[in-house]
Structures are given as structure tokens and as C-alpha cells.
Design a protein around this motif. Sequence first.
Motif, PDB file in Angstrom:
ATOM      1  N   MET A  19       0.842  -1.190   0.000  1.00 15.24           N
ATOM      2  CA  MET A  19       0.000   0.000   0.000  1.00 15.24           C
ATOM      3  C   MET A  19       0.879   1.242   0.000  1.00 15.24           C
ATOM      4  N   GLY A  20       0.423   2.279  -0.690  1.00 15.86           N
ATOM      5  CA  GLY A  20       1.130   3.549  -0.708  1.00 15.86           C
ATOM      6  C   GLY A  20       0.148   4.681  -0.955  1.00 15.86           C
ATOM      7  N   GLU A  21       0.578   5.897  -0.628  1.00 19.29           N
ATOM      8  CA  GLU A  21      -0.282   7.051  -0.821  1.00 19.29           C
ATOM      9  C   GLU A  21       0.573   8.265  -1.162  1.00 19.29           C
ATOM     10  N   ASN A  22       0.139   9.029  -2.154  1.00 14.65           N
ATOM     11  CA  ASN A  22       0.743  10.307  -2.502  1.00 14.65           C
ATOM     12  C   ASN A  22      -0.318  11.386  -2.338  1.00 14.65           C
ATOM     13  N   LEU A  23       0.051  12.507  -1.726  1.00  7.26           N
ATOM     14  CA  LEU A  23      -0.852  13.644  -1.581  1.00  7.26           C
ATOM     15  C   LEU A  23      -0.231  14.865  -2.242  1.00  7.26           C
ATOM     16  N   ALA A  24      -1.065  15.720  -2.787  1.00 10.71           N
ATOM     17  CA  ALA A  24      -0.615  16.986  -3.373  1.00 10.71           C
ATOM     18  C   ALA A  24      -1.647  18.053  -3.025  1.00 10.71           C
ATOM     19  N   TRP A  25      -1.176  19.265  -2.759  1.00  6.92           N
ATOM     20  CA  TRP A  25      -2.048  20.361  -2.340  1.00  6.92           C
ATOM     21  C   TRP A  25      -1.923  21.538  -3.292  1.00  6.92           C
ATOM     22  N   GLY A  26      -3.070  22.066  -3.731  1.00  5.29           N
ATOM     23  CA  GLY A  26      -3.093  23.330  -4.448  1.00  5.29           C
ATOM     24  C   GLY A  26      -3.101  23.264  -5.958  1.00  5.29           C
ATOM     25  N   GLN A  27      -2.779  22.135  -6.546  1.00  9.67           N
ATOM     26  CA  GLN A  27      -2.802  22.041  -8.002  1.00  9.67           C
ATOM     27  C   GLN A  27      -4.250  22.010  -8.484  1.00  9.67           C
ATOM     28  N   THR A  29      -5.325  20.833 -11.639  1.00  8.17           N
ATOM     29  CA  THR A  29      -5.646  19.645 -12.425  1.00  8.17           C
ATOM     30  C   THR A  29      -4.843  18.448 -11.928  1.00  8.17           C
ATOM     31  N   CYS A  30      -5.303  17.261 -12.293  1.00  5.37           N
ATOM     32  CA  CYS A  30      -4.570  16.040 -11.961  1.00  5.37           C
ATOM     33  C   CYS A  30      -3.194  16.055 -12.623  1.00  5.37           C
ATOM     34  N   GLU A  31      -3.138  16.534 -13.869  1.00  7.33           N
ATOM     35  CA  GLU A  31      -1.853  16.614 -14.570  1.00  7.33           C
ATOM     36  C   GLU A  31      -0.857  17.461 -13.789  1.00  7.33           C
ATOM     37  N   GLN A  32      -1.308  18.585 -13.229  1.00  8.48           N
ATOM     38  CA  GLN A  32      -0.415  19.425 -12.426  1.00  8.48           C
ATOM     39  C   GLN A  32       0.026  18.697 -11.153  1.00  8.48           C
ATOM     40  N   ALA A  33      -0.883  17.942 -10.540  1.00 15.79           N
ATOM     41  CA  ALA A  33      -0.523  17.202  -9.330  1.00 15.79           C
ATOM     42  C   ALA A  33       0.585  16.201  -9.613  1.00 15.79           C
ATOM     43  N   ILE A  34       0.606  15.673 -10.821  1.00 15.79           N
ATOM     44  CA  ILE A  34       1.639  14.704 -11.187  1.00 15.79           C
ATOM     45  C   ILE A  34       2.909  15.399 -11.666  1.00 15.79           C
ATOM     46  N   TRP A  41       4.013  15.087  -7.946  1.00 17.94           N
ATOM     47  CA  TRP A  41       4.483  13.751  -7.570  1.00 17.94           C
ATOM     48  C   TRP A  41       5.672  13.278  -8.398  1.00 17.94           C
ATOM     49  N   ALA A  42       5.869  13.818  -9.599  1.00 17.97           N
ATOM     50  CA  ALA A  42       7.002  13.391 -10.427  1.00 17.97           C
ATOM     51  C   ALA A  42       8.333  13.831  -9.820  1.00 17.97           C
ATOM     52  N   GLU A  43       8.322  14.901  -9.037  1.00 18.46           N
ATOM     53  CA  GLU A  43       9.488  15.375  -8.275  1.00 18.46           C
ATOM     54  C   GLU A  43      10.753  15.485  -9.134  1.00 18.46           C
ATOM     55  N   THR A  44      10.610  16.057 -10.315  1.00 16.35           N
ATOM     56  CA  THR A  44      11.740  16.153 -11.236  1.00 16.35           C
ATOM     57  C   THR A  44      12.830  17.099 -10.755  1.00 16.35           C
ATOM     58  N   ASN A  45      12.552  17.961  -9.790  1.00  7.82           N
ATOM     59  CA  ASN A  45      13.573  18.881  -9.274  1.00  7.82           C
ATOM     60  C   ASN A  45      14.371  18.300  -8.111  1.00  7.82           C
ATOM     61  N   TYR A  46      14.160  17.029  -7.786  1.00 11.51           N
ATOM     62  CA  TYR A  46      14.845  16.401  -6.657  1.00 11.51           C
ATOM     63  C   TYR A  46      15.703  15.244  -7.137  1.00 11.51           C
ATOM     64  N   ASP A  47      16.768  14.945  -6.371  1.00 10.42           N
ATOM     65  CA  ASP A  47      17.538  13.751  -6.710  1.00 10.42           C
ATOM     66  C   ASP A  47      16.728  12.515  -6.302  1.00 10.42           C
ATOM     67  N   HIS A  53       7.490  10.222  -3.752  1.00  8.68           N
ATOM     68  CA  HIS A  53       6.251  10.085  -4.521  1.00  8.68           C
ATOM     69  C   HIS A  53       6.527   9.411  -5.864  1.00  8.68           C
ATOM     70  N   ARG A  54       7.597   9.833  -6.513  1.00  4.70           N
ATOM     71  CA  ARG A  54       7.958   9.253  -7.819  1.00  4.70           C
ATOM     72  C   ARG A  54       8.270   7.763  -7.676  1.00  4.70           C
ATOM     73  N   ARG A  55       9.025   7.415  -6.637  1.00  3.41           N
ATOM     74  CA  ARG A  55       9.348   6.006  -6.412  1.00  3.41           C
ATOM     75  C   ARG A  55       8.068   5.195  -6.171  1.00  3.41           C
TER      76      ARG A  55
END
Length: 84
Positions: A19-27, A29-34, A41-47, A53-55
Amino acid sequence: MRLDGTICFTAYPDNLMAMGENLAWGQITCEQAITDPNMGWAETNYDYYGQGHRRNMLSSDFTKVGIACYAKDGKTCWAMSLGA
């Protein structure tokens, strides 16, 4: 932990193995949340080690996904539930 003190995993069926859960606040659209580079959730600015969330999204442990949005007073919360 939810506002009522219960853990998020009480929403899942008892027979899931993972089981896993990802949360996002303020976006808006769903596309923006991802894909939002700073808050999505894609977290492209992080190592890799900062991409929890991406993992979750890329994990072969999960075979089921559900996405929901709750909006109130102009604010949105996105939830992605993952299971197997």
C-alpha cells in the motif's frame, strides 16, 4: 495520519500486500498534481532519494491505483492511493 487520528491505510482492503499514498495540495488539475516540477508527484527537481512520490508511482510493488480530488473554498487536495 488523518485529521481524525486514523492512519491512511484503513481505507484499503485487508487483502492487499502493498500500500502507498501520494498527496498533493493546491494544483488545479490532476496533470499538475503529477507533473508540477516543484510540488508534483514526479518530483523532477529532486535527486532520487528525495523522490518518494515518484518512487511510489514507479514501484513494481503496486498494481492498482486510484486518484481523487477534494476541493473546498478554492483549495484542492489530490490523493493517489496505490496497492497490490
